[in-house]
Design a protein around this motif. Sequence first.
Motif, PDB file in Angstrom:
ATOM      1  N   VAL A 425     -13.174   4.120 -17.998  1.00 36.64           N
ATOM      2  CA  VAL A 425     -12.944   5.117 -16.943  1.00 36.64           C
ATOM      3  C   VAL A 425     -13.177   4.497 -15.578  1.00 36.64           C
ATOM      4  O   VAL A 425     -12.413   4.715 -14.609  1.00 36.64           O
ATOM      5  CB  VAL A 425     -13.831   6.347 -17.177  1.00 36.64           C
ATOM      6  CG1 VAL A 425     -13.805   7.264 -15.953  1.00 36.64           C
ATOM      7  CG2 VAL A 425     -13.376   7.104 -18.405  1.00 36.64           C
ATOM      8  N   GLU A 426     -14.249   3.690 -15.410  1.00 34.13           N
ATOM      9  CA  GLU A 426     -14.523   3.043 -14.130  1.00 34.13           C
ATOM     10  C   GLU A 426     -13.390   2.108 -13.724  1.00 34.13           C
ATOM     11  O   GLU A 426     -13.040   1.984 -12.538  1.00 34.13           O
ATOM     12  CB  GLU A 426     -15.837   2.268 -14.223  1.00 34.13           C
ATOM     13  CG  GLU A 426     -17.060   3.160 -14.366  1.00 34.13           C
ATOM     14  CD  GLU A 426     -18.340   2.337 -14.533  1.00 34.13           C
ATOM     15  OE1 GLU A 426     -18.230   1.098 -14.643  1.00 34.13           O
ATOM     16  OE2 GLU A 426     -19.423   2.945 -14.553  1.00 34.13           O
ATOM     17  N   ILE A 429     -10.080   4.529 -12.856  1.00 34.32           N
ATOM     18  CA  ILE A 429     -10.168   5.683 -11.962  1.00 34.32           C
ATOM     19  C   ILE A 429      -9.456   5.451 -10.622  1.00 34.32           C
ATOM     20  O   ILE A 429      -9.000   6.409  -9.975  1.00 34.32           O
ATOM     21  CB  ILE A 429     -11.648   6.072 -11.725  1.00 34.32           C
ATOM     22  CG1 ILE A 429     -11.720   7.466 -11.106  1.00 34.32           C
ATOM     23  CG2 ILE A 429     -12.366   5.035 -10.884  1.00 34.32           C
ATOM     24  CD1 ILE A 429     -13.119   8.043 -11.092  1.00 34.32           C
ATOM     25  N   ASP A 430      -9.328   4.160 -10.192  1.00 27.67           N
ATOM     26  CA  ASP A 430      -8.693   3.895  -8.892  1.00 27.67           C
ATOM     27  C   ASP A 430      -7.176   3.831  -8.995  1.00 27.67           C
ATOM     28  O   ASP A 430      -6.463   4.475  -8.209  1.00 27.67           O
ATOM     29  CB  ASP A 430      -9.232   2.583  -8.301  1.00 27.67           C
ATOM     30  CG  ASP A 430     -10.702   2.695  -7.926  1.00 27.67           C
ATOM     31  OD1 ASP A 430     -11.134   3.822  -7.597  1.00 27.67           O
ATOM     32  OD2 ASP A 430     -11.416   1.675  -7.995  1.00 27.67           O
ATOM     33  N   HIS A 431      -6.626   3.095  -9.979  1.00 22.21           N
ATOM     34  CA  HIS A 431      -5.187   2.896 -10.026  1.00 22.21           C
ATOM     35  C   HIS A 431      -4.478   3.755 -11.075  1.00 22.21           C
ATOM     36  O   HIS A 431      -3.250   3.802 -11.091  1.00 22.21           O
ATOM     37  CB  HIS A 431      -4.875   1.413 -10.310  1.00 22.21           C
ATOM     38  CG  HIS A 431      -5.402   0.951 -11.635  1.00 22.21           C
ATOM     39  ND1 HIS A 431      -6.717   0.526 -11.814  1.00 22.21           N
ATOM     40  CD2 HIS A 431      -4.786   0.846 -12.844  1.00 22.21           C
ATOM     41  CE1 HIS A 431      -6.883   0.169 -13.072  1.00 22.21           C
ATOM     42  NE2 HIS A 431      -5.716   0.371 -13.714  1.00 22.21           N
ATOM     43  N   ASP A 432      -5.219   4.429 -12.016  1.00 18.36           N
ATOM     44  CA  ASP A 432      -4.569   5.300 -13.008  1.00 18.36           C
ATOM     45  C   ASP A 432      -5.462   6.520 -13.256  1.00 18.36           C
ATOM     46  O   ASP A 432      -6.148   6.634 -14.285  1.00 18.36           O
ATOM     47  CB  ASP A 432      -4.329   4.537 -14.311  1.00 18.36           C
ATOM     48  CG  ASP A 432      -3.353   5.288 -15.229  1.00 18.36           C
ATOM     49  OD1 ASP A 432      -3.015   6.443 -14.908  1.00 18.36           O
ATOM     50  OD2 ASP A 432      -2.957   4.711 -16.270  1.00 18.36           O
ATOM     51  N   PRO A 433      -5.498   7.447 -12.298  1.00 16.40           N
ATOM     52  CA  PRO A 433      -6.401   8.614 -12.445  1.00 16.40           C
ATOM     53  C   PRO A 433      -6.100   9.481 -13.670  1.00 16.40           C
ATOM     54  O   PRO A 433      -7.017  10.041 -14.279  1.00 16.40           O
ATOM     55  CB  PRO A 433      -6.182   9.407 -11.149  1.00 16.40           C
ATOM     56  CG  PRO A 433      -5.577   8.424 -10.191  1.00 16.40           C
ATOM     57  CD  PRO A 433      -4.780   7.466 -11.010  1.00 16.40           C
ATOM     58  N   GLU A 434      -4.804   9.596 -14.052  1.00 19.29           N
ATOM     59  CA  GLU A 434      -4.464  10.442 -15.196  1.00 19.29           C
ATOM     60  C   GLU A 434      -5.076   9.892 -16.485  1.00 19.29           C
ATOM     61  O   GLU A 434      -5.633  10.622 -17.303  1.00 19.29           O
ATOM     62  CB  GLU A 434      -2.941  10.547 -15.325  1.00 19.29           C
ATOM     63  CG  GLU A 434      -2.261  11.283 -14.201  1.00 19.29           C
ATOM     64  CD  GLU A 434      -2.750  12.730 -14.108  1.00 19.29           C
ATOM     65  OE1 GLU A 434      -3.085  13.307 -15.171  1.00 19.29           O
ATOM     66  OE2 GLU A 434      -2.800  13.283 -13.000  1.00 19.29           O
ATOM     67  N   ALA A 436      -7.694   8.013 -16.646  1.00 19.23           N
ATOM     68  CA  ALA A 436      -9.145   8.186 -16.526  1.00 19.23           C
ATOM     69  C   ALA A 436      -9.558   9.604 -16.901  1.00 19.23           C
ATOM     70  O   ALA A 436     -10.589   9.831 -17.554  1.00 19.23           O
ATOM     71  CB  ALA A 436      -9.590   7.832 -15.104  1.00 19.23           C
ATOM     72  N   LYS A 437      -8.749  10.606 -16.465  1.00 25.50           N
ATOM     73  CA  LYS A 437      -9.054  11.995 -16.827  1.00 25.50           C
ATOM     74  C   LYS A 437      -8.963  12.205 -18.348  1.00 25.50           C
ATOM     75  O   LYS A 437      -9.766  12.920 -18.943  1.00 25.50           O
ATOM     76  CB  LYS A 437      -8.089  12.941 -16.102  1.00 25.50           C
ATOM     77  CG  LYS A 437      -8.313  13.033 -14.610  1.00 25.50           C
ATOM     78  CD  LYS A 437      -7.327  14.003 -13.974  1.00 25.50           C
ATOM     79  CE  LYS A 437      -7.549  14.101 -12.471  1.00 25.50           C
ATOM     80  NZ  LYS A 437      -6.585  15.035 -11.824  1.00 25.50           N
TER      81      LYS A 437
END
Length: 605
Positions: A425-426, A429-434, A436-437
């Motif tokens: 997730v870390e 989270i910056d370049h692929d938020p979906e 990460a969610k």
Amino acid sequence: MVVSIRRAFALAGLALLSWADALVELVAFLVLCVGLVFFFTPAVDWARGRSARTRELVSRWCEVEVAPPYRPAPAEPERESDGWFRDGNQLYKRAWWIRWNRRFTWIMEDPATSREFGWQVLNPAFALVTALVSLVAGRRALRWYGRWTRYWLGPRPVVAPRKRWLHRHVEALGHQLGILALGFVHLVFSVWQLVVIVGAAPMAAPLVVGCRTVSDTLRREAGNWTGVHIARPYLPPPGLPVPRADGLYQVGKQLYDEPWWPVQRARTQWILRDRATWRDLAGGALIPLVSLVLTLPTVVCFGWGLTGLVLLWGWRPFVAAPVQWYPLPEVSTHLGALAQTPLALVLLVAGLAPAPWLARQQARFVRVWLGPTEATRLAQRVARLDQSRTDVTVAQAAELRRIERDLHDGIQSRLVAMGLKLGAVEALIDHDPEAAKQLAAELRAASAEALTELRLLVRGIHPPVLSERGLVDAVRAVALDSPLKVDVTAEVPARVEQPAEACAYFAVCELLGNAAKHAGAKRVSIALTYAEGVLRVVVTDDGRGGAEAARGSGLRGIERRLGAFDGTLSLTSPPGGPTEAILEVPCQTVRAPSSPKTSTSSGTA
């Protein structure tokens, strides 16, 4: 009408053979009393064949269905994976001894055996009377005979009817005679033991151990008949010898390559140094003598009075000559017989009235010689506490290994996986938020699963409901979760100590699991009571029975748990059921529960 008469006389002719069956069984029982035990079971099996034929004819001719009254036959012995047959703690190469012993116990403990013997004695006379009455009554006489046969040879209801005074006292007289007969059997085996001990002491151990089953039978039956509990007084057997560092076994100044001789010597010393062995021998001589003294007055009075009634009203009306009931004068008229009848009735009552009290005195005398002394109780308690300490240590180590394994293989692996996903997730989270969610959602589901697994693990260690609500509510919760129909009744005036509650709770859970998985039960009843410092739990199921504590790891685990509290497990599980387990845990109360007297029932899930 003619067909009914023919059938009645045919049944009467078949009934005359019942006297031959009764005579064979009586001879086999007398032979059993002198130690020849292998003839009784075939004699009873042979007589049961005639009873089965009678039930079949009565069902066809008398229009009265008579079902077999016997308990389910014991199961065939099963060979273990190592090739041995196991019976309790004993191993056998062949199954014939286990098969014979189980069948002998099944026949002796079945109430239908004694009823069948009574039918064999009385049936010929009743069948002859039925044949004569059939000349007038026809089919009605056959129906009477069918009901008579169904009463003696048919199944009886499980709930015993309330016994009247005459029934109770005649039964007590029979118990006196039974204790007397077992006392003479015990005398015969005691003489054999004494001869072997004096003449060949090294061979005494197996004989004495085998003959103790006779003493156990006398203790058990005396307790069942009179309510006087007689515990086993023997010291625990010695353990296996421990070899020295060089692999040899030392006995005194002698060394042996194999443990056979050290084991035999240790068992011989165990037998000879146990005071209960010599008390058994002394009891073998004294118990028959005292039982004879206590039984003879009741038998004489009852027999004399019964003889008088038979002579006055059973024999005199059918003979032309007068009869004499000694020491009274001869009687030839009904008036004279009526005058002597009160004395016969007084003798009957005088013989039967003290029979229950005298039977209890016989059992108490048996307890004096065959029961444990204070020194024996102390030695047994020390041995039991030593064994329970070892069992508790082993059980605690196994439980800690189980908890460690569950944490390592279950929750720990989940937490490691969650840590890896957090790292992903870390990174995302910056370049692929979906993405990460999506990983965060998976983490939330994984954390919920880990929490559920952790709660189950904690509940297995100590259920929260047991700490918060107490044993009664915890058992009720287990009953509601069970797939069986479970009735729970409780009369516990106060909460007991938490360790004792946990011990009883897990024992009940184990018994419920056994009833569902192994016994094929449909209904279970659980009764919890507390009195005089003892928590008592009775678990009864209607399964197939045949449970043995020696063969079940779960039941052995219950015994180990109870042993830590000096508690006991009593298991009664005849083949065919029902199974009754009685748990007794000595403990103290701490505070009043939320519901001191409750009763609940659960249905099938």
